[in-house]
Design a protein around this motif. Structure first.
Motif, PDB file in Angstrom:
ATOM      1  N   SER A   1       0.835  -1.205   0.000  1.00 49.95           N
ATOM      2  CA  SER A   1       0.000   0.000   0.000  1.00 49.95           C
ATOM      3  C   SER A   1       0.871   1.257   0.000  1.00 49.95           C
ATOM      4  O   SER A   1       2.088   1.183   0.169  1.00 49.95           O
ATOM      5  CB  SER A   1      -0.916   0.004   1.225  1.00 49.95           C
TER       6      SER A   1
ATOM      7  N   PHE B   1      -6.648   3.749 -10.711  1.00 49.54           N
ATOM      8  CA  PHE B   1      -7.196   3.461  -9.392  1.00 49.54           C
ATOM      9  C   PHE B   1      -8.661   3.897  -9.345  1.00 49.54           C
ATOM     10  O   PHE B   1      -9.074   4.808 -10.063  1.00 49.54           O
ATOM     11  CB  PHE B   1      -6.405   4.200  -8.301  1.00 49.54           C
TER      12      PHE B   1
ATOM     13  N   THR C   1     -12.549   3.751  -3.103  1.00 43.38           N
ATOM     14  CA  THR C   1     -13.290   2.717  -2.366  1.00 43.38           C
ATOM     15  C   THR C   1     -13.782   3.198  -1.006  1.00 43.38           C
ATOM     16  O   THR C   1     -14.684   2.585  -0.441  1.00 43.38           O
ATOM     17  CB  THR C   1     -12.415   1.466  -2.160  1.00 43.38           C
TER      18      THR C   1
ATOM     19  N   THR D   1      -9.404   6.543   0.265  1.00 45.46           N
ATOM     20  CA  THR D   1      -8.658   5.360  -0.164  1.00 45.46           C
ATOM     21  C   THR D   1      -9.067   4.965  -1.576  1.00 45.46           C
ATOM     22  O   THR D   1     -10.252   5.000  -1.926  1.00 45.46           O
ATOM     23  CB  THR D   1      -8.906   4.181   0.799  1.00 45.46           C
TER      24      THR D   1
ATOM     25  N   THR E   1      -8.223   1.912  -4.713  1.00 45.72           N
ATOM     26  CA  THR E   1      -7.612   0.604  -4.987  1.00 45.72           C
ATOM     27  C   THR E   1      -7.342   0.472  -6.485  1.00 45.72           C
ATOM     28  O   THR E   1      -8.003   1.113  -7.315  1.00 45.72           O
ATOM     29  CB  THR E   1      -8.534  -0.553  -4.557  1.00 45.72           C
ATOM     30  N   ARG E   2      -6.380  -0.368  -6.810  1.00 46.47           N
ATOM     31  CA  ARG E   2      -5.992  -0.547  -8.214  1.00 46.47           C
ATOM     32  C   ARG E   2      -7.173  -1.029  -9.044  1.00 46.47           C
ATOM     33  O   ARG E   2      -7.914  -1.927  -8.624  1.00 46.47           O
ATOM     34  CB  ARG E   2      -4.820  -1.523  -8.319  1.00 46.47           C
TER      35      ARG E   2
ATOM     36  N   GLN F   1      -1.043  -1.404  -4.592  1.00 43.98           N
ATOM     37  CA  GLN F   1      -2.413  -1.882  -4.801  1.00 43.98           C
ATOM     38  C   GLN F   1      -3.449  -0.937  -4.207  1.00 43.98           C
ATOM     39  O   GLN F   1      -4.578  -0.869  -4.692  1.00 43.98           O
ATOM     40  CB  GLN F   1      -2.567  -3.284  -4.194  1.00 43.98           C
ATOM     41  N   THR F   2      -3.116  -0.252  -3.138  1.00 45.96           N
ATOM     42  CA  THR F   2      -4.039   0.731  -2.545  1.00 45.96           C
ATOM     43  C   THR F   2      -3.283   2.016  -2.224  1.00 45.96           C
ATOM     44  O   THR F   2      -2.105   1.975  -1.830  1.00 45.96           O
ATOM     45  CB  THR F   2      -4.701   0.213  -1.252  1.00 45.96           C
TER      46      THR F   2
END
Length: 585
Positions: free
Chosen positions: A23, A221, A224, A233, A235-236, A252-253
């Motif tokens: 992350s 991204f 989320t 936040t 995410t990919r 990934q985040t």
């Protein structure tokens, strides 16, 4: 000693390893009011930065200004025939066009293919007077022609010089069209702008979920979670097509933590709570302090920018004539009398480059070999004397019974500018120029009755900054028609009121000169003229300060890309297998 070395190695190794969940945590001092509005009706810097993770364009530019394809299969060029220029019998360009083909695998985050209709929908709204965009140029002269299901041509008439370097926006028409039709029906004959604006807000909000997140996005991204006042936040996005090889090796985040107090932001960096800091966060002084305490936990970067600090000299009105401010020799004398090198060393450790043009060194148009106006008190005194100004009994220069007393204004409360003022005030006093500091709130300085109405004599010198993209420089800041007057409704940004016939001629040639080498020659001469007459006293180009921990790769930006999110898909940890393609310059 062995224990110390072992502990140091362990701490450095921990930093380089990156988080176990791959992350990224970024700190910023601002929070956007909304995100992913395709028309950028909220154009705050932090909004642009965060939108960079979720957005995509036909093309984009890297830190060096090289245009690359994203949604499009290739960049339009004259060589490949996707960029066309049409000239009249005189050889003047009358229109130009760019043709794009959309990649077959380009999809919205919900899996719906990106289509030409998404660009058409965006352009229609961009040019609708009810949509509150900051600026419709150049899209108000653009027309889209569909060639086939995936290919379309954008024609600019009158031509747009940077047609091959900009990407139009796109909006998910499959999600937004119905809401737009409802907006259109309700406001078609509406005369009350407030009513229309409220309906516009409803339209935009219909695009978001109950958690205030956009329903679909196009970039690397997707959002989320948004905890207002705390964090956002992302995410990919697995549907994004332009992934690096082995995308699982990259971040990934991404979580943005909103920390309004920059001192608290600084504490979070020192305590290791953040992996990186946004381009919108630290002050220069905090960056200098942080650079002294890195200890391999993080590294501090000072990125050259295109924000230009300067002092406008008001050459309009009778007061300006009485003070010879409309004479280049007076402006040259004022510049020779101050030590800008010493000033930037004292306040910015020399990290903010002294400027001699409004165009920065990061631009291809930048002209290096102009007069640098190093401190030269003797030359300043010669110029004052040539204009008839001689020292009075109190040491202040005088002419025809008047003293050389100048009112110097800037935005009140900006401590850096106020320190600059005090230093320059002392240096001018040494050559007999009396300077009175008269500062006002930014709302007054940039309000309708101050800078733009220089002929009223409300200010003699005004210090502030201009921000410009070095790729899209047009030289229009100094055109004569840009002088704010009652006749033009006080539009335009040539606040000093500088007029130069040759500059105007060159500017008009340059804005339709499509040959880069010839355009550079025109700008060389424009800068030489400007540097000789100095309608504004150039000070320095500001830098952007941020930090990141060791091992975080491709988290970079420049004066061109502006935010690290330009390269969002490729941000990652070296320890997780992310390949470093860009190093921070």
């Amino acid at each position: 000693m062995k224990k110390t070395l072992a502990l140091t190695a362990f701490l450095l190794g921990a930093a380089l390893a990156g988080p176990a969940n791959n992350s990224l945590v970024v700190g910023t001092s601002q929070e956007p009011p909304n995100i992913y509005d395709p028309w950028n009706t909220n154009n705050l810097a932090i909004t642009s930065e965060i939108n960079g993770y979720m957005g995509a364009g036909l093309t984009y530019q890297d830190d060096d200004g090289t245009t690359k394809a994203d949604i499009a299969t290739r960049v339009p060029t004259l060589g490949n025939g996707d960029y066309k220029v049409v000239k009249d019998s005189k050889g003047d360009v009358i229109r130009n066009s760019v043709t794009y083909t959309i990649r077959k695998d380009a999809k919205w985050s919900d899996g719906t293919p990106i289509k030409v209709a998404d660009f058409q929908f965006w352009l229609k709204l961009e040019n609708d007077d009810r949509v509150p965009v900051p600026d419709r140029d150049p899209w108000d002269r653009a027309k889209i022609t569909v060639n086939d299901a995936d290919t379309f041509t954008i024609t600019f008439e009158p031509p747009y010089l940077f047609a091959d370097q900009v990407s139009p926006g796109l909006a998910p028409s499959h999600i937004m069209s119905a809401a737009w039709n409802a907006f259109d029906a309700k406001t078609k004959n509406e005369k009350d702008a407030k009513v229309t604006n409220e309906e516009w807000k409803k339209f935009i909000s219909s695009f978001t979920t109950a958690r205030n997140l956009p329903k679909v996005v196009a970039g690397p991204f997707k959002p989320t979670a948004w905890r207002t006042g705390n964090s956002l936040t992302m995410t990919r996005n697995a549907a994004y097509w332009n992934q690096p090889k082995n995308p699982e090796n990259y971040v990934q985040t991404v979580t943005y933590r909103f920390i309004p107090n920059t001192n608290t932001l600084k504490v979070n960096i020192l305590s290791g709570q953040l992996d990186a800091v946004s381009a919108v966060g630290l002050t220069f002084d905090q960056g200098v302090d942080l650079s002294r305490n890195e200890r391999n936990k993080y590294k501090t970067y000072f990125v050259p920018g295109a924000v230009w600090e300067h002092i406008d000299i008001n050459a309009r009105g009778q007061r300006a004539k009485d003070l010879d401010l409309d004479d280049p020799r007076m402006r040259q004398a004022l510049l020779y009398a101050i030590d800008r090198d010493a000033l930037t060393k004292a306040l910015f450790q020399g990290k903010q480059a002294v400027s001699n043009s409004w165009i920065g060194p990061v631009s291809k148009l930048y002209k290096k070999d102009v007069n640098d106006y190093n401190l030269n008190v003797a030359r300043a005194r010669q110029l004052f004397a040539a204009l008839g100004w001689t020292p009075g009994s109190d040491g202040v220069l005088q002419k025809a019974g008047k003293k050389l007393t100048l009112n110097f204004s800037t935005t009140a409360g900006n401590s850096t500018r106020e320190r600059v003022q005090q230093i320059l005030q002392a240096q001018w006093k040494a050559v007999g120029v009396q300077v009175n500091i008269q500062n006002y709130p930014a709302s007054v300085i940039f309000g309708p009755d101050f800078l733009s109405k220089g002929e009223s004599g409300k200010w003699d010198m005004a210090m502030y900054a201009w921000s410009n993209n070095p790729v899209f420089e047009e030289g229009n800041l100094w055109k004569s028609e840009g002088i704010p007057t009652a006749a033009n409704g006080y539009s335009g940004q040539n606040n000093p009121g500088w007029k130069n016939t040759e500059y105007d001629k060159l500017y008009n040639q340059a804005k339709v000169e499509f040959n880069q080498a010839d355009r550079i020659k025109l700008f060389d001469r424009m800068q030489a003229i400007w540097n000789t007459e100095v309608p504004a006293l150039p000070l320095y180009f500001r830098v952007n300060v941020y930090t990141k921990v060791p091992g975080l790769v491709n988290y970079t930006f420049s004066a061109i890309t502006q935010y690290p999110s330009w390269n969002a898909a490729n941000i990652g940890w070296a320890s997780k297998g992310a390949v470093e393609e860009y190093k921070q310059k």
